[in-house]
Design a protein around this motif. Structure first.
Motif, short mmCIF file in Angstrom:
data_model
loop_
_atom_site.label_atom_id
_atom_site.label_comp_id
_atom_site.label_asym_id
_atom_site.label_seq_id
_atom_site.Cartn_x
_atom_site.Cartn_y
_atom_site.Cartn_z
N LYS A 7 0.84 -1.20 0.00
CA LYS A 7 0.00 0.00 0.00
C LYS A 7 0.88 1.25 0.00
O LYS A 7 1.92 1.29 0.65
N THR A 8 0.44 2.25 -0.72
CA THR A 8 1.14 3.52 -0.74
C THR A 8 0.88 4.26 0.56
O THR A 8 -0.27 4.42 0.96
N ILE A 9 1.94 4.69 1.20
CA ILE A 9 1.83 5.41 2.46
C ILE A 9 1.70 6.90 2.13
O ILE A 9 2.54 7.46 1.44
N SER A 10 0.66 7.52 2.63
CA SER A 10 0.44 8.94 2.43
C SER A 10 0.50 9.63 3.78
O SER A 10 -0.22 9.26 4.71
N ALA A 11 1.36 10.62 3.90
CA ALA A 11 1.51 11.33 5.17
C ALA A 11 0.29 12.20 5.43
O ALA A 11 -0.35 12.68 4.49
N ASN A 12 -0.03 12.39 6.69
CA ASN A 12 -1.07 13.33 7.07
C ASN A 12 -0.56 14.16 8.24
O ASN A 12 0.56 14.00 8.69
N LEU A 40 12.83 22.97 1.65
CA LEU A 40 12.80 22.53 3.05
C LEU A 40 11.43 22.78 3.66
O LEU A 40 10.90 21.94 4.40
N LEU A 41 10.83 23.94 3.35
CA LEU A 41 9.49 24.26 3.87
C LEU A 41 8.44 23.31 3.31
O LEU A 41 7.51 22.91 4.00
N ARG A 42 8.60 22.94 2.06
CA ARG A 42 7.62 22.08 1.39
C ARG A 42 7.77 20.62 1.83
O ARG A 42 6.81 19.87 1.82
N GLY A 43 8.98 20.21 2.21
CA GLY A 43 9.20 18.84 2.64
C GLY A 43 9.65 17.93 1.52
O GLY A 43 9.60 16.70 1.66
N LYS A 44 10.11 18.49 0.41
CA LYS A 44 10.49 17.68 -0.74
C LYS A 44 11.78 16.87 -0.49
O LYS A 44 12.07 15.96 -1.24
N HIS A 45 12.51 17.20 0.56
CA HIS A 45 13.72 16.46 0.88
C HIS A 45 13.45 15.20 1.69
O HIS A 45 14.35 14.42 1.94
N LYS A 46 12.20 14.98 2.07
CA LYS A 46 11.84 13.83 2.91
C LYS A 46 11.28 12.70 2.05
O LYS A 46 10.59 12.94 1.06
N PRO A 47 11.55 11.46 2.42
CA PRO A 47 10.99 10.33 1.66
C PRO A 47 9.47 10.22 1.82
O PRO A 47 8.82 9.61 0.99
N SER A 48 8.91 10.81 2.86
CA SER A 48 7.46 10.74 3.08
C SER A 48 6.74 11.95 2.49
O SER A 48 5.63 12.28 2.94
N PHE A 49 7.33 12.62 1.50
CA PHE A 49 6.71 13.82 0.91
C PHE A 49 5.36 13.49 0.30
O PHE A 49 5.20 12.53 -0.44
#
Length: 151
Positions: A7-12, A40-49
């Motif tokens: 399942k695709t994990i979607s952050a909340n 950094l503000l957007r969170g694009k550097h995180k694997p859970s983006f």
């Protein structure tokens, strides 16, 4: 093979892990600094983006008055605003804006690189910019990030 295990994990909002980051703007070029801070503000550097969730970090920028612009941009770059009245368009150069409010130069550049919707407004609230080297977020213990190391 069990297909339910993929399942695709979607952050909340409840599962996102936000950190406090400290960025020193001294000697950094404005556009390059702003694009990296926006990521950094957007969170694009995180694997859970997740594109529709605020999963980025809180960023504190210090020494905004020492940011660099290349070429003749200090004298030629103009910032426009509109009062709301006929003939009410006002323009300011970068050097005038630096003298009046040094933090607003960095804030405007980062805000322009964020989404133009409610998510972008929420992300912009996670940014704190200070003209000098002192900041009011010592209690959060921000982790120092070198912008040159980010891609």
């Amino acid at each position: 093979m069990d297909t339910l295990s993929y399942k695709t994990i979607s952050a909340n909002k409840a599962t996102v892990n936000k950190e406090w980051l400290l960025v020193d703007a001294e000697g950094e070029t404005l556009g390059r600094l702003s694009s990296k801070v926006a990521n950094l503000l957007r969170g694009k550097h995180k694997p859970s983006f997740t594109p529709h969730v605020d999963c980025g970090d809180n960023v504190v920028i210090i020494n905004a008055e020492k940011v660099a612009l290349s070429g003749n941009k200090w004298a030629e770059k103009t910032y426009l605003r509109y009062t709301g009245y006929p003939g009410g368009q006002r323009s300011t150069t970068a050097i005038q804006l630096l003298e009046k409010n040094p933090a607003s130069i960095v804030e405007r550049a980062v805000k322009g690189m964020l989404p133009k919707n409610r998510l972008g407004a929420a992300l912009f609230r996670n940014l704190k910019v200070y003209a000098g080297s002192e900041h009011g977020q010592e209690a959060q213990k921000p982790k120092v990030v070198n912008v040159k190391d980010l891609k």
